[in-house]
Write a protein that holds these residues in place. Structure first.
Motif, PDB file in Angstrom:
ATOM      1  N   ALA A 124       1.715   5.066 -17.189  1.00  0.00           N
ATOM      2  CA  ALA A 124       1.261   5.110 -15.800  1.00  0.00           C
ATOM      3  C   ALA A 124      -0.257   4.949 -15.763  1.00  0.00           C
ATOM      4  O   ALA A 124      -0.963   5.438 -16.648  1.00  0.00           O
ATOM      5  N   HIS A 125      -0.757   4.284 -14.733  1.00  0.00           N
ATOM      6  CA  HIS A 125      -2.195   4.093 -14.564  1.00  0.00           C
ATOM      7  C   HIS A 125      -2.724   4.807 -13.325  1.00  0.00           C
ATOM      8  O   HIS A 125      -3.916   4.672 -13.007  1.00  0.00           O
ATOM      9  N   VAL A 126      -1.876   5.533 -12.642  1.00  0.00           N
ATOM     10  CA  VAL A 126      -2.274   6.282 -11.448  1.00  0.00           C
ATOM     11  C   VAL A 126      -1.667   7.677 -11.514  1.00  0.00           C
ATOM     12  O   VAL A 126      -0.767   7.937 -12.309  1.00  0.00           O
ATOM     13  N   LYS A 127      -2.156   8.569 -10.655  1.00  0.00           N
ATOM     14  CA  LYS A 127      -1.694   9.952 -10.642  1.00  0.00           C
ATOM     15  C   LYS A 127      -1.020  10.288  -9.317  1.00  0.00           C
ATOM     16  O   LYS A 127      -1.259   9.621  -8.299  1.00  0.00           O
ATOM     17  N   VAL A 128      -0.202  11.331  -9.334  1.00  0.00           N
ATOM     18  CA  VAL A 128       0.449  11.802  -8.111  1.00  0.00           C
ATOM     19  C   VAL A 128      -0.627  12.199  -7.096  1.00  0.00           C
ATOM     20  O   VAL A 128      -1.606  12.856  -7.430  1.00  0.00           O
ATOM     21  N   GLY A 129      -0.450  11.753  -5.867  1.00  0.00           N
ATOM     22  CA  GLY A 129      -1.414  12.017  -4.811  1.00  0.00           C
ATOM     23  C   GLY A 129      -2.418  10.904  -4.602  1.00  0.00           C
ATOM     24  O   GLY A 129      -3.148  10.899  -3.602  1.00  0.00           O
ATOM     25  N   GLN A 130      -2.446   9.946  -5.513  1.00  0.00           N
ATOM     26  CA  GLN A 130      -3.415   8.857  -5.428  1.00  0.00           C
ATOM     27  C   GLN A 130      -2.947   7.794  -4.447  1.00  0.00           C
ATOM     28  O   GLN A 130      -1.777   7.412  -4.421  1.00  0.00           O
ATOM     29  N   THR A 131      -3.870   7.297  -3.632  1.00  0.00           N
ATOM     30  CA  THR A 131      -3.594   6.194  -2.719  1.00  0.00           C
ATOM     31  C   THR A 131      -3.806   4.877  -3.460  1.00  0.00           C
ATOM     32  O   THR A 131      -4.796   4.713  -4.185  1.00  0.00           O
ATOM     33  N   VAL A 132      -2.856   3.951  -3.309  1.00  0.00           N
ATOM     34  CA  VAL A 132      -2.942   2.664  -4.004  1.00  0.00           C
ATOM     35  C   VAL A 132      -2.863   1.529  -2.990  1.00  0.00           C
ATOM     36  O   VAL A 132      -2.301   1.670  -1.906  1.00  0.00           O
ATOM     37  N   LYS A 133      -3.442   0.401  -3.375  1.00  0.00           N
ATOM     38  CA  LYS A 133      -3.416  -0.793  -2.537  1.00  0.00           C
ATOM     39  C   LYS A 133      -2.448  -1.809  -3.120  1.00  0.00           C
ATOM     40  O   LYS A 133      -2.186  -1.840  -4.328  1.00  0.00           O
ATOM     41  N   GLN A 134      -1.923  -2.647  -2.270  1.00  0.00           N
ATOM     42  CA  GLN A 134      -0.997  -3.695  -2.711  1.00  0.00           C
ATOM     43  C   GLN A 134      -1.647  -4.536  -3.810  1.00  0.00           C
ATOM     44  O   GLN A 134      -2.798  -4.960  -3.686  1.00  0.00           O
ATOM     45  N   GLY A 135      -0.890  -4.752  -4.900  1.00  0.00           N
ATOM     46  CA  GLY A 135      -1.390  -5.542  -6.013  1.00  0.00           C
ATOM     47  C   GLY A 135      -2.147  -4.755  -7.053  1.00  0.00           C
ATOM     48  O   GLY A 135      -2.488  -5.297  -8.115  1.00  0.00           O
ATOM     49  N   GLU A 136      -2.415  -3.483  -6.803  1.00  0.00           N
ATOM     50  CA  GLU A 136      -3.145  -2.644  -7.755  1.00  0.00           C
ATOM     51  C   GLU A 136      -2.250  -2.266  -8.934  1.00  0.00           C
ATOM     52  O   GLU A 136      -1.076  -1.936  -8.755  1.00  0.00           O
TER      53      GLU A 136
ATOM     54  N   ASP B  53       0.839  -1.194   0.000  1.00  0.00           N
ATOM     55  CA  ASP B  53       0.000   0.000   0.000  1.00  0.00           C
ATOM     56  C   ASP B  53       0.879   1.250   0.000  1.00  0.00           C
ATOM     57  O   ASP B  53       2.030   1.211   0.452  1.00  0.00           O
ATOM     58  N   GLY B  54       0.320   2.353  -0.462  1.00  0.00           N
ATOM     59  CA  GLY B  54       1.090   3.591  -0.433  1.00  0.00           C
ATOM     60  C   GLY B  54       0.397   4.735  -1.143  1.00  0.00           C
ATOM     61  O   GLY B  54      -0.776   4.643  -1.520  1.00  0.00           O
ATOM     62  N   VAL B  55       1.150   5.808  -1.327  1.00  0.00           N
ATOM     63  CA  VAL B  55       0.668   7.008  -2.015  1.00  0.00           C
ATOM     64  C   VAL B  55       1.652   7.356  -3.123  1.00  0.00           C
ATOM     65  O   VAL B  55       2.867   7.377  -2.888  1.00  0.00           O
ATOM     66  N   VAL B  56       1.151   7.615  -4.318  1.00  0.00           N
ATOM     67  CA  VAL B  56       2.002   8.008  -5.440  1.00  0.00           C
ATOM     68  C   VAL B  56       2.501   9.428  -5.203  1.00  0.00           C
ATOM     69  O   VAL B  56       1.712  10.360  -5.033  1.00  0.00           O
ATOM     70  N   THR B  57       3.820   9.597  -5.170  1.00  0.00           N
ATOM     71  CA  THR B  57       4.404  10.909  -4.876  1.00  0.00           C
ATOM     72  C   THR B  57       5.163  11.512  -6.052  1.00  0.00           C
ATOM     73  O   THR B  57       5.536  12.686  -6.000  1.00  0.00           O
ATOM     74  N   PHE B  58       5.366  10.725  -7.120  1.00  0.00           N
ATOM     75  CA  PHE B  58       6.153  11.238  -8.247  1.00  0.00           C
ATOM     76  C   PHE B  58       5.823  10.436  -9.491  1.00  0.00           C
ATOM     77  O   PHE B  58       5.697   9.207  -9.446  1.00  0.00           O
ATOM     78  N   TRP B  59       5.670  11.171 -10.620  1.00  0.00           N
ATOM     79  CA  TRP B  59       5.561  10.527 -11.930  1.00  0.00           C
ATOM     80  C   TRP B  59       6.131  11.473 -12.978  1.00  0.00           C
ATOM     81  O   TRP B  59       5.759  12.643 -13.045  1.00  0.00           O
ATOM     82  N   GLN B  60       7.074  10.979 -13.754  1.00  0.00           N
ATOM     83  CA  GLN B  60       7.673  11.732 -14.851  1.00  0.00           C
ATOM     84  C   GLN B  60       7.928  10.743 -15.984  1.00  0.00           C
ATOM     85  O   GLN B  60       8.634   9.754 -15.787  1.00  0.00           O
TER      86      GLN B  60
END
Length: 264
Positions: A216-228, A181-188
């Motif tokens: 990428a399939h998620v955005k900065v600031g998005q919370t993600v779950k393990q396996g997502e 689990d975590g939060v996306v903090t960077f995408w470039q």
């Protein structure tokens, strides 16, 4: 295989448990658990401890082999334990006769590399209260392991920065999932060396980095779950073939992701 160290200590009239999970070796992440309201120090530096008693720390590629862990409850004397690490050997590859531009980038390229490095360093300084690092991690991609943590090339006699990730060879477009689990903090999408680059923060300074991504399939600031699903394997940046370069940091300390997951 992960090693589990459990210490039971009598503090005053209270039985306080201290549990450390992880391999005692260079490059390892150690997850700790103690009772609430306990302060913890590693080599004299205070560690962040959650209200539930969770904490984490890590050892670098060339970490010294002995460290001091201390802890204490309010008003009590510090307890301490010496942590002894095993020394690791890394693959060193020497290559001679390369053109100079392949060893030292041009000044304009070097400035771009430094600027991108500063952006990554800023994201890795985040000290979130999340305790997602307490989860057992899973592999973010499936495939042949083609690169290992700690390996290093010496080009024309000049040592280059060691490889601080584990490479998983897979086809472009193969899924990349969150290892915890975590939060996306960077995408470039277009960094010079690492191409498509994403960071996911797991709390207390622990972050995953995914390099050479094609999408990428998620955005900065998005919370993600393990396996997502978070991204796709690619061959962007300075990559010679499609693969995922997965890295783990504890703030600026680079850890070995392969020590967190079962063998593939």
């Amino acid at each position: 295989m992960h090693k589990l160290l459990i210490l039971l200590l009598l503090v005053g009239f209270n039985l306080a448990a201290m549990e450390l999970r992880g391999e005692m070796t260079q490059g390892s992440m150690i997850v700790g658990k103690t009772v609430a309201d306990t302060s913890v120090w590693l080599d004299g530096d205070a560690l962040k401890v959650s209200p539930q008693g969770d904490f984490v720390f890590g050892f670098s590629r060339e970490a010294k082999l002995t460290h001091q862990l201390e802890w204490a409850q309010p008003g009590q004397t510090k307890q301490h334990k010496t942590l002894t690490l095993t020394k690791r050997e890394y693959k060193i590859e020497r290559i001679k006769g390369l053109p100079p531009k392949m060893v030292t980038p041009d000044p304009d390229v070097l400035e771009r590399i430094r600027a991108e490095g500063r952006r990554i360093a800023k994201a890795r300084r985040i000290d979130d209260d999340r305790i997602d690092f307490t989860q057992p991690f899973i592999w973010p991609a499936k495939g042949r392991i083609s690169g290992f943590y700690g390996s290093q090339r010496i080009l024309n006699g000049k040592p280059k920065t060691p490889h601080y990730g584990v490479d998983v060879a897979a086809k472009t477009g193969s899924p990349v999932v969150a290892p915890a689990d975590g939060v996306v903090t960077f995408w470039q999408p277009d960094m010079y060396y690492s191409g498509g680059t994403m960071l996911i923060d797991h709390g207390h300074g622990i972050s995953s980095a995914f390099l050479h991504l094609s999408a990428a399939h998620v955005k900065v600031g998005q919370t993600v779950k393990q396996g997502e699903l978070v991204a796709e394997v690619g061959q962007t940046g300075r990559a010679t073939g499609p693969h995922l370069d997965w890295r783990i940091n504890w703030f600026n300390v680079r850890l070995d992701p392969a020590l967190l997951v079962p063998a593939q």
